[in-house]
Design a protein around this motif. Structure first.
Motif, PDB file in Angstrom:
ATOM      1  N   UNK A   1      22.325 -58.389 -55.347  1.00 41.92           N
ATOM      2  CA  UNK A   1      21.653 -57.212 -55.889  1.00 41.92           C
ATOM      3  C   UNK A   1      22.505 -56.737 -57.068  1.00 41.92           C
ATOM      4  N   UNK A   2      22.196 -57.289 -58.228  1.00 49.23           N
ATOM      5  CA  UNK A   2      23.065 -57.100 -59.390  1.00 49.23           C
ATOM      6  C   UNK A   2      23.185 -55.646 -59.826  1.00 49.23           C
ATOM      7  N   UNK A   3      22.094 -54.900 -59.812  1.00 49.39           N
ATOM      8  CA  UNK A   3      22.160 -53.506 -60.259  1.00 49.39           C
ATOM      9  C   UNK A   3      23.072 -52.680 -59.352  1.00 49.39           C
ATOM     10  N   UNK A   4      23.097 -53.016 -58.045  1.00 46.25           N
ATOM     11  CA  UNK A   4      23.942 -52.278 -57.120  1.00 46.25           C
ATOM     12  C   UNK A   4      25.417 -52.645 -57.292  1.00 46.25           C
ATOM     13  N   UNK A   5      25.673 -53.875 -57.690  1.00 44.85           N
ATOM     14  CA  UNK A   5      27.050 -54.273 -58.001  1.00 44.85           C
ATOM     15  C   UNK A   5      27.569 -53.431 -59.162  1.00 44.85           C
ATOM     16  N   UNK A   6      26.755 -53.279 -60.202  1.00 48.17           N
ATOM     17  CA  UNK A   6      27.169 -52.489 -61.357  1.00 48.17           C
ATOM     18  C   UNK A   6      27.265 -51.005 -61.020  1.00 48.17           C
ATOM     19  N   UNK A   7      26.362 -50.541 -60.163  1.00 48.29           N
ATOM     20  CA  UNK A   7      26.419 -49.135 -59.745  1.00 48.29           C
ATOM     21  C   UNK A   7      27.696 -48.868 -58.952  1.00 48.29           C
ATOM     22  N   UNK A   8      28.111 -49.818 -58.129  1.00 50.57           N
ATOM     23  CA  UNK A   8      29.353 -49.635 -57.377  1.00 50.57           C
ATOM     24  C   UNK A   8      30.565 -49.692 -58.296  1.00 50.57           C
TER      25      UNK A   8
END
Length: 76
Positions: A38-45
């Motif tokens: 889940x790429x967007x969640x990686x960046x959000x973290x």
């Protein structure tokens, strides 16, 4: 010349605990999101990780860091 060293504390302050807690949560979320792709969640973290760093700095500047005026020192 003095051989005495100042104890910098070991991060036993509200600023350190808050900052590390936020960053640990960000790291766990990022790790799970990376595993689940889940790429967007990686960046959000990653953003949350930086926010944790900023929160720690702000709290330390506000007097909640080691030796701050709003922290009571505990004798061990």
């Amino acid at each position: 010349m003095s051989t005495e060293t100042d104890d910098p504390g070991h991060g036993h302050s509200p600023a350190a605990w808050t900052s590390v807690t936020i960053m640990l949560i960000a790291f766990v979320i990022g790790t799970v999101a990376f595993f689940l792709d889940v790429q967007w969640l990686v960046w959000a973290s990653a953003v949350l990780l930086v926010i944790g760093l900023v929160v720690g700095w702000v709290l330390a500047r506000a007097g909640y860091g080691v030796g701050g005026d709003k922290v009571t020192t505990k004798v061990h």
